[in-house]
Write a protein that holds these residues in place. Structure first.
Motif, short mmCIF file in Angstrom:
data_model
loop_
_atom_site.label_atom_id
_atom_site.label_comp_id
_atom_site.label_asym_id
_atom_site.label_seq_id
_atom_site.Cartn_x
_atom_site.Cartn_y
_atom_site.Cartn_z
N LYS A 28 -30.36 -14.22 -37.87
CA LYS A 28 -30.03 -13.01 -38.61
C LYS A 28 -31.31 -12.45 -39.22
O LYS A 28 -31.99 -13.13 -39.97
CB LYS A 28 -29.01 -13.31 -39.69
N GLN A 29 -31.63 -11.20 -38.87
CA GLN A 29 -32.83 -10.54 -39.37
C GLN A 29 -32.42 -9.43 -40.32
O GLN A 29 -31.74 -8.49 -39.92
CB GLN A 29 -33.62 -9.97 -38.20
N PRO A 30 -32.81 -9.51 -41.61
CA PRO A 30 -32.43 -8.46 -42.56
C PRO A 30 -33.11 -7.13 -42.23
O PRO A 30 -34.23 -7.10 -41.74
CB PRO A 30 -32.91 -9.00 -43.90
N LEU A 31 -32.42 -6.03 -42.50
CA LEU A 31 -32.96 -4.69 -42.33
C LEU A 31 -33.11 -4.06 -43.71
O LEU A 31 -32.18 -4.09 -44.51
CB LEU A 31 -32.01 -3.85 -41.47
N GLN A 32 -34.28 -3.51 -44.00
CA GLN A 32 -34.53 -2.98 -45.33
C GLN A 32 -33.97 -1.58 -45.52
O GLN A 32 -33.53 -1.24 -46.61
CB GLN A 32 -36.05 -2.94 -45.61
N GLY A 33 -33.97 -0.73 -44.51
CA GLY A 33 -33.62 0.67 -44.68
C GLY A 33 -32.15 1.00 -44.60
O GLY A 33 -31.72 2.03 -45.09
N CYS A 34 -31.34 0.16 -43.99
CA CYS A 34 -29.92 0.47 -43.75
C CYS A 34 -29.03 -0.37 -44.65
O CYS A 34 -29.21 -1.57 -44.74
CB CYS A 34 -29.56 0.18 -42.30
N ARG A 35 -28.05 0.29 -45.29
CA ARG A 35 -27.06 -0.48 -46.07
C ARG A 35 -26.10 -1.20 -45.14
O ARG A 35 -25.63 -2.28 -45.45
CB ARG A 35 -26.31 0.45 -47.01
N SER A 36 -25.78 -0.58 -44.03
CA SER A 36 -25.03 -1.23 -42.96
C SER A 36 -25.51 -0.63 -41.66
O SER A 36 -25.85 0.55 -41.60
CB SER A 36 -23.52 -1.03 -43.13
N GLY A 52 -29.89 2.03 -36.44
CA GLY A 52 -29.54 3.05 -37.42
C GLY A 52 -28.27 2.67 -38.15
O GLY A 52 -27.46 1.89 -37.65
N GLY A 53 -28.10 3.24 -39.34
CA GLY A 53 -26.90 2.91 -40.09
C GLY A 53 -26.69 3.80 -41.29
O GLY A 53 -27.27 4.87 -41.40
N ALA A 54 -25.84 3.33 -42.18
CA ALA A 54 -25.51 4.08 -43.39
C ALA A 54 -26.76 4.22 -44.25
O ALA A 54 -27.59 3.32 -44.33
CB ALA A 54 -24.43 3.35 -44.17
N GLY A 55 -26.90 5.36 -44.87
CA GLY A 55 -28.06 5.62 -45.70
C GLY A 55 -29.05 6.54 -45.01
O GLY A 55 -30.09 6.84 -45.56
N GLY A 56 -28.75 6.98 -43.79
CA GLY A 56 -29.62 7.91 -43.09
C GLY A 56 -30.94 7.32 -42.66
O GLY A 56 -31.95 8.01 -42.63
N ALA A 57 -30.98 6.04 -42.33
CA ALA A 57 -32.23 5.38 -41.96
C ALA A 57 -32.18 4.89 -40.52
O ALA A 57 -31.12 4.53 -40.01
CB ALA A 57 -32.49 4.19 -42.87
#
Length: 78
Positions: A28-36, A52-57
């Motif tokens: 599992k690799q965390p993503l800093q820019g996306c909330r989901s 891409g995901g929630a938060g427009g990132a």
């Protein structure tokens, strides 16, 4: 990304890598820019991944999982 890997994104802010042979636990690799994360694309020649995901990132990752770039949408109205 290796030919035997499967990439998965979902409701949390992470990119999960699983072996197609299911050898051991997934990574599992965390993503800093996306909330989901809900969008995933893989470039067939370079192996780069766009998530891409929630938060427009949108985050760009190398075939080895290292973050190489990204963009974040910001609005002047907020």
């Amino acid at each position: 990304m290796a030919p035997s890997e499967v990439l998965v994104v979902g409701s949390e802010s992470a990119l999960c890598r699983y072996s197609a042979a299911l050898e051991g636990p997934g990574v599992k690799q965390p993503l800093q820019g996306c909330r989901s994360a809900f969008g995933l694309d893989l470039h067939p020649r370079t192996g780069q991944v766009a998530v891409g995901g929630a938060g427009g990132a949108v985050e760009l990752l190398s075939r080895y999982g290292k973050k190489t770039g990204g963009c974040l949408f910001t609005s002047d109205e907020d």
